[in-house]
Design an enzyme around this catalytic site. Sequence first.
Site, mmCIF file in Angstrom:
data_model
loop_
_atom_site.group_PDB
_atom_site.id
_atom_site.type_symbol
_atom_site.label_atom_id
_atom_site.label_comp_id
_atom_site.label_asym_id
_atom_site.label_seq_id
_atom_site.Cartn_x
_atom_site.Cartn_y
_atom_site.Cartn_z
ATOM 1 N N SER A 138 0.876 -1.183 0.000
ATOM 2 C CA SER A 138 0.000 0.000 0.000
ATOM 3 C C SER A 138 0.909 1.227 0.000
ATOM 4 O O SER A 138 2.099 1.118 0.342
ATOM 5 C CB SER A 138 -0.838 -0.008 1.286
ATOM 6 O OG SER A 138 -1.443 1.247 1.509
ATOM 7 N N TYR A 151 -1.934 -1.231 10.441
ATOM 8 C CA TYR A 151 -1.903 -1.335 8.972
ATOM 9 C C TYR A 151 -0.584 -0.785 8.429
ATOM 10 O O TYR A 151 0.069 -1.413 7.587
ATOM 11 C CB TYR A 151 -3.101 -0.569 8.415
ATOM 12 C CG TYR A 151 -3.366 -0.763 6.942
ATOM 13 C CD1 TYR A 151 -4.151 -1.814 6.479
ATOM 14 C CD2 TYR A 151 -2.856 0.135 6.005
ATOM 15 C CE1 TYR A 151 -4.420 -1.976 5.122
ATOM 16 C CE2 TYR A 151 -3.120 -0.024 4.653
ATOM 17 C CZ TYR A 151 -3.903 -1.073 4.215
ATOM 18 O OH TYR A 151 -4.163 -1.220 2.867
HETATM 19 P P1 NAD Z 1 -11.432 -6.213 0.129
HETATM 20 O O1 NAD Z 1 -12.022 -6.108 1.481
HETATM 21 O O2 NAD Z 1 -12.261 -5.906 -1.082
HETATM 22 O O3 NAD Z 1 -10.809 -7.653 -0.097
HETATM 23 C C1 NAD Z 1 -10.064 -8.304 0.889
HETATM 24 C C2 NAD Z 1 -10.003 -9.773 0.548
HETATM 25 O O4 NAD Z 1 -9.280 -10.434 1.593
HETATM 26 C C3 NAD Z 1 -11.383 -10.432 0.489
HETATM 27 O O5 NAD Z 1 -11.371 -11.433 -0.504
HETATM 28 C C4 NAD Z 1 -11.513 -11.054 1.874
HETATM 29 O O6 NAD Z 1 -12.404 -12.164 1.915
HETATM 30 C C5 NAD Z 1 -10.082 -11.490 2.095
HETATM 31 N N1 NAD Z 1 -9.754 -11.730 3.493
HETATM 32 C C6 NAD Z 1 -9.915 -10.914 4.556
HETATM 33 N N2 NAD Z 1 -9.511 -11.533 5.678
HETATM 34 C C7 NAD Z 1 -9.060 -12.755 5.297
HETATM 35 C C8 NAD Z 1 -8.503 -13.856 5.997
HETATM 36 N N3 NAD Z 1 -8.324 -13.840 7.325
HETATM 37 N N4 NAD Z 1 -8.173 -14.955 5.281
HETATM 38 C C9 NAD Z 1 -8.374 -15.017 3.938
HETATM 39 N N5 NAD Z 1 -8.890 -13.996 3.236
HETATM 40 C C10 NAD Z 1 -9.222 -12.885 3.915
HETATM 41 O O7 NAD Z 1 -10.146 -5.272 0.186
HETATM 42 P P2 NAD Z 1 -9.173 -4.695 -0.931
HETATM 43 O O8 NAD Z 1 -9.270 -3.224 -0.854
HETATM 44 O O9 NAD Z 1 -9.349 -5.386 -2.232
HETATM 45 O O10 NAD Z 1 -7.778 -5.095 -0.292
HETATM 46 C C11 NAD Z 1 -6.900 -6.042 -0.846
HETATM 47 C C12 NAD Z 1 -5.477 -5.683 -0.458
HETATM 48 O O11 NAD Z 1 -5.150 -4.412 -1.014
HETATM 49 C C13 NAD Z 1 -5.263 -5.564 1.054
HETATM 50 O O12 NAD Z 1 -4.014 -6.122 1.396
HETATM 51 C C14 NAD Z 1 -5.264 -4.062 1.264
HETATM 52 O O13 NAD Z 1 -4.536 -3.708 2.396
HETATM 53 C C15 NAD Z 1 -4.608 -3.594 -0.011
HETATM 54 N N6 NAD Z 1 -4.838 -2.191 -0.326
HETATM 55 C C16 NAD Z 1 -6.106 -1.708 -0.516
HETATM 56 C C17 NAD Z 1 -6.267 -0.368 -0.824
HETATM 57 C C18 NAD Z 1 -7.611 0.230 -1.084
HETATM 58 O O14 NAD Z 1 -7.689 1.475 -1.194
HETATM 59 N N7 NAD Z 1 -8.682 -0.536 -1.195
HETATM 60 C C19 NAD Z 1 -5.151 0.472 -0.923
HETATM 61 C C20 NAD Z 1 -3.897 -0.056 -0.708
HETATM 62 C C21 NAD Z 1 -3.744 -1.385 -0.418
#
Ligand code: NAD
Length: 256
Positions: A138, A151
């Site tokens: 991130s 985080y």
């Molecule tokens: P999201 O909530 O849409 O998806 C998260 C996924 O992780 C889902 O499939 C969920 O079921 C799964 N998950 C959560 N806990 C779990 C566990 N204990 N075991 C297995 N699976 C689990 O979120 P996202 O925004 O797509 O995030 C995905 C990644 O991207 C994360 O690592 C997040 O930190 C990172 N990220 C997101 C953003 C953003 O703005 N959305 C920005 C930077 C980084």
Amino acid sequence: MLKGKTALVTGSTSGIGLGIAKALAAQGANIVLNGFGDVDGPKAEVAALGVQVAYHGADMSKPAEIEAMMRYAAEQFGRVDILVNNAGIQHVARIENFPPERWDAIIAINLSSAFHATRLALPAMQAAGWGRIINVASVHGLVASAEKAAYVAAKHGVVGLTKVTALENATSGITCNAICPGWVLTPLVQKQVDARAAALGVSNDEAKNRLLGEKEPSLQFTTPEELGALAVFFCSPAANNVRGVAWNMDGGWVAQ
Ligand code: NAD
């Protein structure tokens, strides 16, 4: 480009993970999905791209379940060629109010799971002489924001793990790189938009604009499709010597 390869994407039933899984599938890679919630929808979306798709519901906070998932992937497809460590959660609170169990969960899911999946994936990649490990970190792996102690700590850790993984395999065909998104409008961020709208008494659209306006100069969300295209680049021959980078795709967030 990736026909005959297998990609395992953690946390791929939603958001960025599903976007990356679909981008890799569009290049011909067979996919192992993981994550909670609806599974049939994401499976069908990936299968529609003409590749084989499997699913394992490992809870990424549990090392024994990660081991079972890696065994399952090898049984299904022979080995994992591309590992995308993406599963992640968020909790927002000042440090003095941060629930210790939320700290532990975020470190386990956002950081330790990447270590476990990587240590289990590497031997087969090393035997094959080729592999790609992509860690979804991130902008919070590069800079901090208030109220995100766990985080930010986990994501800085992921960037560090990325560099060590890259260095330990630097003379091989295995690369490891991190993707550092800014705001992406997934369920993880929608929760923060909703909280902001409720706290400020403003509309959802106004809350989104304020969220972007604070940090992201482009005033645009990055999309899972754009992040998927970056993952495909990391898997391409052109990226053979891209090793240990933390590549932000963040509308200028970290340039400030
Ligand atoms: P999201 O909530 O849409 O998806 C998260 C996924 O992780 C889902 O499939 C969920 O079921 C799964 N998950 C959560 N806990 C779990 C566990 N204990 N075991 C297995 N699976 C689990 O979120 P996202 O925004 O797509 O995030 C995905 C990644 O991207 C994360 O690592 C997040 O930190 C990172 N990220 C997101 C953003 C953003 O703005 N959305 C920005 C930077 C980084």
